[in-house]
Scaffold this motif. Structure first.
Motif, PDB file in Angstrom:
ATOM      1  N   ARG A   1       0.818  -1.221   0.000  1.00  0.00           N
ATOM      2  CA  ARG A   1       0.000   0.000   0.000  1.00  0.00           C
ATOM      3  C   ARG A   1       0.849   1.267   0.000  1.00  0.00           C
ATOM      4  NH1 ARG A   1      -3.226   0.573   4.741  1.00  0.00           N
ATOM      5  NH2 ARG A   1      -1.546  -0.544   5.757  1.00  0.00           N
ATOM      6  N   SER A   2       2.140   1.141  -0.343  1.00  0.00           N
ATOM      7  CA  SER A   2       3.014   2.316  -0.226  1.00  0.00           C
ATOM      8  C   SER A   2       2.589   3.456  -1.145  1.00  0.00           C
ATOM      9  CB  SER A   2       4.478   1.944  -0.458  1.00  0.00           C
ATOM     10  OG  SER A   2       4.608   1.293  -1.685  1.00  0.00           O
ATOM     11  N   SER A   3       1.821   3.158  -2.216  1.00  0.00           N
ATOM     12  CA  SER A   3       1.373   4.246  -3.102  1.00  0.00           C
ATOM     13  C   SER A   3       0.518   5.250  -2.316  1.00  0.00           C
ATOM     14  CB  SER A   3       0.586   3.682  -4.289  1.00  0.00           C
ATOM     15  OG  SER A   3      -0.536   2.971  -3.833  1.00  0.00           O
ATOM     16  N   ILE A   4      -0.235   4.772  -1.313  1.00  0.00           N
ATOM     17  CA  ILE A   4      -1.037   5.697  -0.495  1.00  0.00           C
ATOM     18  C   ILE A   4      -0.104   6.676   0.218  1.00  0.00           C
ATOM     19  CG2 ILE A   4      -2.643   5.931   1.455  1.00  0.00           C
ATOM     20  CD1 ILE A   4      -3.706   3.214   0.934  1.00  0.00           C
ATOM     21  N   PHE A   5       0.948   6.141   0.797  1.00  0.00           N
ATOM     22  CA  PHE A   5       1.835   6.996   1.598  1.00  0.00           C
ATOM     23  C   PHE A   5       2.650   7.931   0.701  1.00  0.00           C
ATOM     24  CE2 PHE A   5       0.856   3.043   3.818  1.00  0.00           C
ATOM     25  CZ  PHE A   5       0.088   3.597   4.826  1.00  0.00           C
ATOM     26  N   GLU A   6       2.979   7.453  -0.505  1.00  0.00           N
ATOM     27  CA  GLU A   6       3.664   8.334  -1.470  1.00  0.00           C
ATOM     28  C   GLU A   6       2.736   9.493  -1.853  1.00  0.00           C
ATOM     29  OE1 GLU A   6       6.805   8.374  -2.298  1.00  0.00           O
ATOM     30  OE2 GLU A   6       7.033   6.686  -0.923  1.00  0.00           O
ATOM     31  N   ASN A   7       1.464   9.188  -2.060  1.00  0.00           N
ATOM     32  CA  ASN A   7       0.525  10.254  -2.435  1.00  0.00           C
ATOM     33  C   ASN A   7       0.244  11.209  -1.269  1.00  0.00           C
ATOM     34  OD1 ASN A   7       0.184   9.801  -5.166  1.00  0.00           O
ATOM     35  ND2 ASN A   7      -1.283   8.149  -4.825  1.00  0.00           N
ATOM     36  N   LEU A   8       0.304  10.695  -0.036  1.00  0.00           N
ATOM     37  CA  LEU A   8       0.165  11.595   1.123  1.00  0.00           C
ATOM     38  C   LEU A   8       1.354  12.560   1.165  1.00  0.00           C
ATOM     39  CD1 LEU A   8      -1.182   9.131   3.853  1.00  0.00           C
ATOM     40  CD2 LEU A   8      -2.411  11.076   2.874  1.00  0.00           C
ATOM     41  N   LYS A   9       2.527  12.049   0.757  1.00  0.00           N
ATOM     42  CA  LYS A   9       3.701  12.939   0.682  1.00  0.00           C
ATOM     43  C   LYS A   9       3.487  13.967  -0.427  1.00  0.00           C
ATOM     44  CE  LYS A   9       7.093   9.463   1.470  1.00  0.00           C
ATOM     45  NZ  LYS A   9       8.268   8.886   0.863  1.00  0.00           N
ATOM     46  N   ARG A  10       2.927  13.504  -1.551  1.00  0.00           N
ATOM     47  CA  ARG A  10       2.682  14.401  -2.690  1.00  0.00           C
ATOM     48  C   ARG A  10       1.843  15.614  -2.280  1.00  0.00           C
ATOM     49  NH1 ARG A  10      -0.208  12.487  -8.423  1.00  0.00           N
ATOM     50  NH2 ARG A  10      -1.269  14.443  -8.818  1.00  0.00           N
ATOM     51  N   VAL A  11       0.838  15.394  -1.413  1.00  0.00           N
ATOM     52  CA  VAL A  11      -0.017  16.522  -1.006  1.00  0.00           C
ATOM     53  C   VAL A  11       0.426  17.129   0.341  1.00  0.00           C
ATOM     54  CG1 VAL A  11      -2.021  15.671  -2.278  1.00  0.00           C
ATOM     55  CG2 VAL A  11      -1.794  15.075   0.132  1.00  0.00           C
ATOM     56  N   LYS A  12       1.607  16.750   0.779  1.00  0.00           N
ATOM     57  CA  LYS A  12       2.144  17.299   2.047  1.00  0.00           C
ATOM     58  C   LYS A  12       1.105  17.204   3.165  1.00  0.00           C
ATOM     59  CE  LYS A  12       5.470  20.032  -0.237  1.00  0.00           C
ATOM     60  NZ  LYS A  12       6.174  21.040  -0.727  1.00  0.00           N
ATOM     61  N   ALA A  13       0.665  16.004   3.426  1.00  0.00           N
ATOM     62  CA  ALA A  13      -0.381  15.785   4.426  1.00  0.00           C
ATOM     63  C   ALA A  13       0.223  15.825   5.829  1.00  0.00           C
ATOM     64  CB  ALA A  13      -1.086  14.457   4.166  1.00  0.00           C
ATOM     65  N   TRP A  14       0.680  17.017   6.196  1.00  0.00           N
ATOM     66  CA  TRP A  14       1.227  17.229   7.531  1.00  0.00           C
ATOM     67  C   TRP A  14       1.132  18.710   7.876  1.00  0.00           C
ATOM     68  CZ3 TRP A  14       4.709  15.202   3.689  1.00  0.00           C
ATOM     69  CH2 TRP A  14       5.482  16.164   3.051  1.00  0.00           C
ATOM     70  N   VAL A  15       1.393  18.996   9.165  1.00  0.00           N
ATOM     71  CA  VAL A  15       1.450  20.389   9.607  1.00  0.00           C
ATOM     72  C   VAL A  15       2.921  20.803   9.561  1.00  0.00           C
ATOM     73  CG1 VAL A  15       1.081  21.939  11.575  1.00  0.00           C
ATOM     74  CG2 VAL A  15      -0.574  20.135  11.080  1.00  0.00           C
ATOM     75  N   PRO A  16       3.294  21.820   8.766  1.00  0.00           N
ATOM     76  CA  PRO A  16       4.723  22.163   8.668  1.00  0.00           C
ATOM     77  C   PRO A  16       5.236  22.774   9.977  1.00  0.00           C
ATOM     78  CG  PRO A  16       3.377  23.752   7.470  1.00  0.00           C
ATOM     79  CD  PRO A  16       2.441  22.703   7.972  1.00  0.00           C
ATOM     80  N   MET A  17       6.463  22.425  10.325  1.00  0.00           N
ATOM     81  CA  MET A  17       7.070  22.974  11.552  1.00  0.00           C
ATOM     82  C   MET A  17       8.431  23.553  11.209  1.00  0.00           C
ATOM     83  SD  MET A  17       6.281  20.110  14.430  1.00  0.00           S
ATOM     84  CE  MET A  17       7.422  20.804  15.576  1.00  0.00           C
ATOM     85  N   LYS A  18       8.694  24.744  11.697  1.00  0.00           N
ATOM     86  CA  LYS A  18       9.997  25.362  11.412  1.00  0.00           C
ATOM     87  C   LYS A  18      11.055  24.811  12.368  1.00  0.00           C
ATOM     88  CE  LYS A  18       8.108  29.526   9.376  1.00  0.00           C
ATOM     89  NZ  LYS A  18       6.699  29.489   9.753  1.00  0.00           N
TER      90      LYS A  18
END
Ligand code: SF4
Ligand code: FES
Length: 252
Positions: A115-132
């Motif tokens: 199922r790694s394509s799901i996690f690759e696509n989550l990376k594609r849309v930056k599915a996280w809260v950015p932290m400096k």
């Protein structure tokens, strides 16, 4: 009259030793007892290593972890419907029970898919809260209860892949990211800090594999085990893209 319980649980499993090997079906049984779920059945089959007619066989490969519909790793097609094996109860299934791997992901072995394509696509849309950085800056911005409710519903996605399995637009001819990814983009665009990179997320969803590839079949909504409002998410991402189109075209 009391319903007669079966003495055996009969299970047919689609086997395949490797992505290149030919697939075949094998039938097994385990003694019936109440409250069995599919993972318990698979464990029983692994103990005997015999087919229904007593032939020795190799261990069936599957994956499980949380056993309470949280990790998503046990997702497979049970009696033709994609769902989690740990929460699929034998008492609620017709026999013989058929088990197959999901078809929209590359097969690893037997019931295990990649199922790694799901996690690759989550990376594609930056599915996280950015932290400096990781410095403590105190409490974050307040989120209204009505927004918390929506966010909570979206955050229940456990990347099981069921919505991709039933989506006709997820196929070998296109790279549609699928409803789960669109919904996670919506979740992080709603976050007070996550929305700082809203345009980057939307940009990743314009063009090939993005929102335009959605055919509005709505199978995702019907299958999602967490009742995530996926159609609302797709509509919301569409709206955000339309609203920001000028920035997205200019690449700002
Ligand atoms: S949106 Fe629902 S069906 Fe799709 S991956 Fe998330 S939990 Fe599974
Ligand atoms: S084992 Fe985690 S969802 Fe089934």
């Amino acid at each position: 009259m009391k319903e007669k319980k079966p003495e055996k649980v009969i299970i047919r499993i689609k086997r395949q030793e490797s992505p290149e090997a030919k697939s075949y079906w094998e039938e097994y049984y385990i003694p019936y007892r109440p409250y069995l779920n599919i993972i318990t059945c698979l464990q029983g089959i692994r103990k005997t290593l015999r087919t229904f007619d007593g032939r020795p066989t190799t261990p069936v490969a599957w994956e499980s972890s949380c056993l309470e519909e949280i990790c998503g790793i046990c997702t497979m097609v049970i009696n033709g419907r994609v769902r989690q094996a740990c929460s699929a109860l034998v008492d609620q299934l017709e026999q013989p029970i058929t088990l197959e791997p999901m078809k929209k992901f590359s097969l690893v072995r037997d019931l295990i898919v990649d199922r790694s394509s799901i996690f690759e696509n989550l990376k594609r849309v930056k599915a996280w809260v950015p932290m400096k950085d990781t410095q403590d800056r105190g409490p974050g911005p307040k989120i209204l209860p009505k927004d918390q409710q929506i966010n909570y519903a979206l955050s229940r996605c456990f990347s099981c892949g069921a919505c991709l399995e039933v989506c006709p637009q997820v196929n070998e001819r296109n790279d549609f990211v699928g409803a789960a990814i669109l919904s996670q983009a919506r979740l992080f665009n709603r976050h007070p800090i996550g929305k700082e990179i809203q345009l980057e997320r939307l940009k990743a969803l314009v063009g090939e594999g993005g929102i335009e590839d959605c055919g509005n079949a709505q199978n995702c909504l019907e299958i999602c085990p967490k009742d995530i409002p996926l159609i609302d998410s797709i509509a919301e991402i569409n709206r955000e893209i339309t609203f920001n189109l000028i920035h997205l075209i200019k690449g700002k």
